[in-house]
Design a protein around this motif. Sequence first.
Motif, PDB file in Angstrom:
ATOM      1  N   UNK A 230       7.625  18.744  -9.510  1.00 42.11           N
ATOM      2  CA  UNK A 230       6.993  19.925 -10.382  1.00 42.11           C
ATOM      3  C   UNK A 230       7.392  19.950 -11.841  1.00 42.11           C
ATOM      4  N   UNK A 231       8.626  19.615 -12.001  1.00 40.26           N
ATOM      5  CA  UNK A 231       9.315  19.618 -13.317  1.00 40.26           C
ATOM      6  C   UNK A 231       8.958  18.186 -14.203  1.00 40.26           C
ATOM      7  N   UNK A 232       8.518  17.456 -13.530  1.00 38.26           N
ATOM      8  CA  UNK A 232       8.322  16.105 -14.324  1.00 38.26           C
ATOM      9  C   UNK A 232       6.903  15.693 -14.291  1.00 38.26           C
ATOM     10  N   UNK A 233       6.011  15.892 -13.155  1.00 40.53           N
ATOM     11  CA  UNK A 233       4.904  15.754 -13.326  1.00 40.53           C
ATOM     12  C   UNK A 233       4.060  16.924 -12.721  1.00 40.53           C
ATOM     13  N   UNK A 234       3.902  18.084 -13.541  1.00 43.02           N
ATOM     14  CA  UNK A 234       3.405  19.277 -13.003  1.00 43.02           C
ATOM     15  C   UNK A 234       1.942  19.021 -12.633  1.00 43.02           C
ATOM     16  N   UNK A 235       1.074  18.639 -13.281  1.00 44.90           N
ATOM     17  CA  UNK A 235      -0.250  18.319 -13.074  1.00 44.90           C
ATOM     18  C   UNK A 235      -0.479  17.722 -11.626  1.00 44.90           C
ATOM     19  N   UNK A 236       0.235  16.946 -11.365  1.00 47.74           N
ATOM     20  CA  UNK A 236       0.360  16.098  -9.883  1.00 47.74           C
ATOM     21  C   UNK A 236       0.746  17.001  -8.783  1.00 47.74           C
ATOM     22  N   UNK A 237       1.959  17.987  -9.149  1.00 44.33           N
ATOM     23  CA  UNK A 237       2.355  18.897  -8.368  1.00 44.33           C
ATOM     24  C   UNK A 237       1.049  19.973  -8.083  1.00 44.33           C
ATOM     25  N   UNK A 238       0.668  20.242  -8.992  1.00 45.19           N
ATOM     26  CA  UNK A 238      -0.419  21.128  -8.971  1.00 45.19           C
ATOM     27  C   UNK A 238      -1.678  20.926  -8.329  1.00 45.19           C
ATOM     28  N   UNK A 239      -2.163  19.599  -8.386  1.00 44.42           N
ATOM     29  CA  UNK A 239      -3.205  18.943  -7.665  1.00 44.42           C
ATOM     30  C   UNK A 239      -2.827  18.883  -6.155  1.00 44.42           C
ATOM     31  N   UNK A 240      -1.782  18.495  -6.006  1.00 44.92           N
ATOM     32  CA  UNK A 240      -1.302  18.467  -4.704  1.00 44.92           C
ATOM     33  C   UNK A 240      -1.483  19.815  -3.700  1.00 44.92           C
ATOM     34  N   UNK A 241      -0.675  20.812  -4.437  1.00 43.27           N
ATOM     35  CA  UNK A 241      -0.711  21.901  -3.804  1.00 43.27           C
ATOM     36  C   UNK A 241      -2.112  22.773  -3.949  1.00 43.27           C
ATOM     37  N   UNK A 242      -2.781  22.424  -4.682  1.00 43.99           N
ATOM     38  CA  UNK A 242      -4.157  22.883  -4.555  1.00 43.99           C
ATOM     39  C   UNK A 242      -4.965  22.349  -3.498  1.00 43.99           C
ATOM     40  N   UNK A 243      -4.851  21.379  -3.149  1.00 41.47           N
ATOM     41  CA  UNK A 243      -5.514  20.699  -1.912  1.00 41.47           C
ATOM     42  C   UNK A 243      -4.939  21.366  -0.684  1.00 41.47           C
ATOM     43  N   UNK A 244      -3.459  21.450  -0.752  1.00 47.49           N
ATOM     44  CA  UNK A 244      -2.986  21.880   0.381  1.00 47.49           C
ATOM     45  C   UNK A 244      -3.126  23.426   0.554  1.00 47.49           C
ATOM     46  N   UNK A 245      -2.823  24.332  -0.383  1.00 46.82           N
ATOM     47  CA  UNK A 245      -2.792  25.834  -0.421  1.00 46.82           C
ATOM     48  C   UNK A 245      -4.273  26.455  -0.395  1.00 46.82           C
ATOM     49  N   UNK A 246      -4.983  25.744  -1.291  1.00 48.31           N
ATOM     50  CA  UNK A 246      -6.400  26.525  -1.594  1.00 48.31           C
ATOM     51  C   UNK A 246      -7.285  25.941  -0.712  1.00 48.31           C
TER      52      UNK A 246
END
Length: 369
Positions: A230-246
């Motif tokens: 989340x801290x080092x690769x915020x985009x990668x973290x966000x895309x992963x969580x978008x697919x999971x949560x949204x």
Amino acid sequence: MKKFLSFVVMIAICFGILIPTANAAEDVIILNPEIQAIRVLMENRDMDVDDLMTEVLYDQNDMPSFLLGYTENNYLIMNRNLYKCLESGEGNPYLGTDNSSRKYYGGLLQYYVGVDKGFQNLVSNATEEEVRTTDYIAEGTPLTYAISSDTRQANLLATVESSKYLPYYSTRLTNKAFGFNDDNTCTAVAVSLILNYLDITYNDGIVPDNLELENLSEDVTSDANSSYVKNTYPNAYALHRTLVDNCHLGPVSYADAVVRAAQPFSSQYMNNVRVSVTWNLAEIPNNNVLTSIDNKMPSMVTYTFFGGYQFHSMPAYGYRLLSDGSKEYLVHTGWYSTIRNNTVSKQRMPLVWASEEAFTYLYKFSIGT
């Protein structure tokens, strides 16, 4: 000359040589024919065999059923009964483990060492009570004299007839950051890598700018966790969580769940483009992986474990066709902990080749409007 020598070695291995039964209480001797078998399997795959080292790997019944062959840059795991390649790739999955510790293998990405309180899983770093086993390797089969030399010879004679890789995979897939899978959402990790590849290669409207995966940094930590990503690769973290949560690509998602998740992501996040997914069972003859890669498109595979990483999904970005009709797929593991085993570059995922037998589901991605 090289192929002739390999053939001579195979004849020596397969005829007149018997492998003795061993039990866990004995010191296990690796016979020279077994070392030569590992060498042939690696040579057949154009792998480095200089300074080849071999080690015994145990199964869940504490039987020395597998052999690990490795050099500075490559490894291969062989079934000792069949002389069959189960997995191969770059680096060494057991690199850095205590040589005095007993090493175990349960199938693809199932590497263990024995510890005081059980077995340490070298991918998850967790201590488990048992060695998990996949359904594509023989369970609990002790070394016997029953396997015919013809079977071993057939496996050793199988050579790679053709191979193909996804274009630019090293700069558009294996060097990219990805979400951290600490909640069994490996399919979302795999889909994020595939969507990002499609975005770079075919249509910039597939992944929004603020979700495009970053390049892996040079110092990927061996103990990466969700906070690190989340801290080092915020985009990668966000895309992963978008697919999971949204998009509801939740834990242990496979088959139709992937199809359903692609629909909301396409409608909510893509710009005038749509990505669709189809799947099929691996046991039903199909060429989803081959067709996709031939068409310069990534594929995805899911394998089924009896335990451990159940229904683990991964991008597939290359294939080998062997002369005996079998196939091997090049897969992205989706685990940061496997990057440290790469002796070539710590800025990308190392190559891991897996037998087609390991997989249950095969996927194909398509782009439309």
